[in-house]
Design an enzyme around this catalytic site. Structure first.
Site, PDB file in Angstrom:
ATOM      1  N   HIS A 100     -41.120 -32.009  -1.336  1.00 25.87           N
ATOM      2  CA  HIS A 100     -41.956 -32.672  -2.349  1.00 25.87           C
ATOM      3  C   HIS A 100     -43.375 -32.814  -1.824  1.00 25.87           C
ATOM      4  O   HIS A 100     -43.584 -33.096  -0.652  1.00 25.87           O
ATOM      5  CB  HIS A 100     -41.378 -34.039  -2.737  1.00 25.87           C
ATOM      6  CG  HIS A 100     -41.064 -34.919  -1.574  1.00 25.87           C
ATOM      7  ND1 HIS A 100     -39.914 -34.779  -0.818  1.00 25.87           N
ATOM      8  CD2 HIS A 100     -41.753 -35.936  -1.011  1.00 25.87           C
ATOM      9  CE1 HIS A 100     -39.915 -35.677   0.147  1.00 25.87           C
ATOM     10  NE2 HIS A 100     -41.019 -36.393   0.059  1.00 25.87           N
ATOM     11  N   HIS A 102     -46.742 -34.970  -2.172  1.00 29.81           N
ATOM     12  CA  HIS A 102     -47.314 -36.228  -2.670  1.00 29.81           C
ATOM     13  C   HIS A 102     -48.733 -35.974  -3.159  1.00 29.81           C
ATOM     14  O   HIS A 102     -49.515 -35.299  -2.471  1.00 29.81           O
ATOM     15  CB  HIS A 102     -47.428 -37.257  -1.545  1.00 29.81           C
ATOM     16  CG  HIS A 102     -46.136 -37.718  -0.950  1.00 29.81           C
ATOM     17  ND1 HIS A 102     -45.567 -38.935  -1.266  1.00 29.81           N
ATOM     18  CD2 HIS A 102     -45.297 -37.151  -0.047  1.00 29.81           C
ATOM     19  CE1 HIS A 102     -44.451 -39.103  -0.566  1.00 29.81           C
ATOM     20  NE2 HIS A 102     -44.255 -38.025   0.183  1.00 29.81           N
TER      21      HIS A 102
HETATM   22  P1  AMP Z   1     -41.172 -38.724   2.094  1.00 24.58           P
HETATM   23  O1  AMP Z   1     -41.337 -39.799   3.128  1.00 24.58           O
HETATM   24  O2  AMP Z   1     -42.288 -37.727   2.115  1.00 24.58           O
HETATM   25  O3  AMP Z   1     -39.795 -38.059   2.140  1.00 24.58           O
HETATM   26  O4  AMP Z   1     -41.299 -39.477   0.710  1.00 24.58           O
HETATM   27  C1  AMP Z   1     -40.251 -39.670  -0.170  1.00 24.58           C
HETATM   28  C2  AMP Z   1     -40.821 -40.406  -1.355  1.00 24.58           C
HETATM   29  O5  AMP Z   1     -39.874 -40.361  -2.401  1.00 24.58           O
HETATM   30  C3  AMP Z   1     -41.123 -41.886  -1.074  1.00 24.58           C
HETATM   31  O6  AMP Z   1     -42.507 -42.124  -1.331  1.00 24.58           O
HETATM   32  C4  AMP Z   1     -40.209 -42.625  -2.048  1.00 24.58           C
HETATM   33  O7  AMP Z   1     -40.801 -43.787  -2.579  1.00 24.58           O
HETATM   34  C5  AMP Z   1     -39.951 -41.570  -3.111  1.00 24.58           C
HETATM   35  N1  AMP Z   1     -38.693 -41.708  -3.838  1.00 24.58           N
HETATM   36  C6  AMP Z   1     -37.452 -41.879  -3.313  1.00 24.58           C
HETATM   37  N2  AMP Z   1     -36.529 -41.921  -4.291  1.00 24.58           N
HETATM   38  C7  AMP Z   1     -37.204 -41.765  -5.470  1.00 24.58           C
HETATM   39  C8  AMP Z   1     -36.816 -41.737  -6.841  1.00 24.58           C
HETATM   40  N3  AMP Z   1     -35.546 -41.869  -7.230  1.00 24.58           N
HETATM   41  N4  AMP Z   1     -37.782 -41.553  -7.776  1.00 24.58           N
HETATM   42  C9  AMP Z   1     -39.070 -41.429  -7.404  1.00 24.58           C
HETATM   43  N5  AMP Z   1     -39.504 -41.455  -6.126  1.00 24.58           N
HETATM   44  C10 AMP Z   1     -38.589 -41.625  -5.176  1.00 24.58           C
END
Ligand code: AMP
Ligand code: ZN
Length: 153
Positions: A100, A102
């Site tokens: 993903h 950001h």
């Molecule tokens: P990372 O640390 O780059 O893996 O970031 C994962 C991101 O996914 C975090 O900012 C979380 O807040 C976000 N996240 C986790 N679960 C969900 C969800 N169900 N819907 C939207 N965002 C999510």
């Protein structure tokens, strides 16, 4: 369906405030945003890390992030800039093992607000925020400046 939450969001089987979707990608608001409009762009097809991601899909992912960065500037969020960040692997603080990107909206001199956002990570009216970003995307498309413009068919 696997137990990956982002796969379930991509398939419409888990809730999310989506701002963009096409055959290969979707973008939705982060559930614990650092700033209002913090968005995640994902490939619909599961890839845990960049090592598993098709390079062309990676290019499409960035194109969509590019488009979102323009959209949040044009939207009522009126961002002055954006941080585009991809945490690849647990060593890089990746917590959700589905690639993903950001897109975090930034304002001039927002360091204090950003620091607070890092600590609180509270949603900011996801319905109106997602609507604002969708309007920003439409405005970018209309101006013909969309790097990620997707043509169906
Ligand atoms: P990372 O640390 O780059 O893996 O970031 C994962 C991101 O996914 C975090 O900012 C979380 O807040 C976000 N996240 C986790 N679960 C969900 C969800 N169900 N819907 C939207 N965002 C999510
Ligand atoms: Zn997945």
């Amino acid at each position: 369906m696997n137990d990956c939450v982002f796969c379930r969001i991509a398939a419409g089987e888990a809730p999310a405030a989506k701002v963009y979707e096409d055959d290969t990608l979707c973008a939705f608001l982060d559930i614990r945003p650092i700033a209002r409009g913090h968005t995640l762009v994902i490939p619909k097809r599961h890839a845990a890390e960049l090592a598993e991601l098709d390079a062309e899909l990676g290019a499409q992912l960035f194109r969509a992030g590019h488009r979102l960065a323009l959209a949040i500037r044009r939207s009522s969020l009126a961002a002055d800039g954006a941080n585009l960040v991809l945490n690849d692997g647990a060593a890089a603080n990746q917590t959700v093992p589905h690639v993903h990107l950001h897109v975090v909206p930034r304002q001039h001199r927002d360091m204090l607000r950003l620091a607070k956002g890092f600590l609180l990570r509270r949603p900011h009216d996801p319905v109106s925020t997602a609507a604002a970003i969708r309007e920003g995307i439409a405005a970018v498309d209309e101006a013909g400046k969309s790097p990620g413009k997707h043509v169906d068919g």
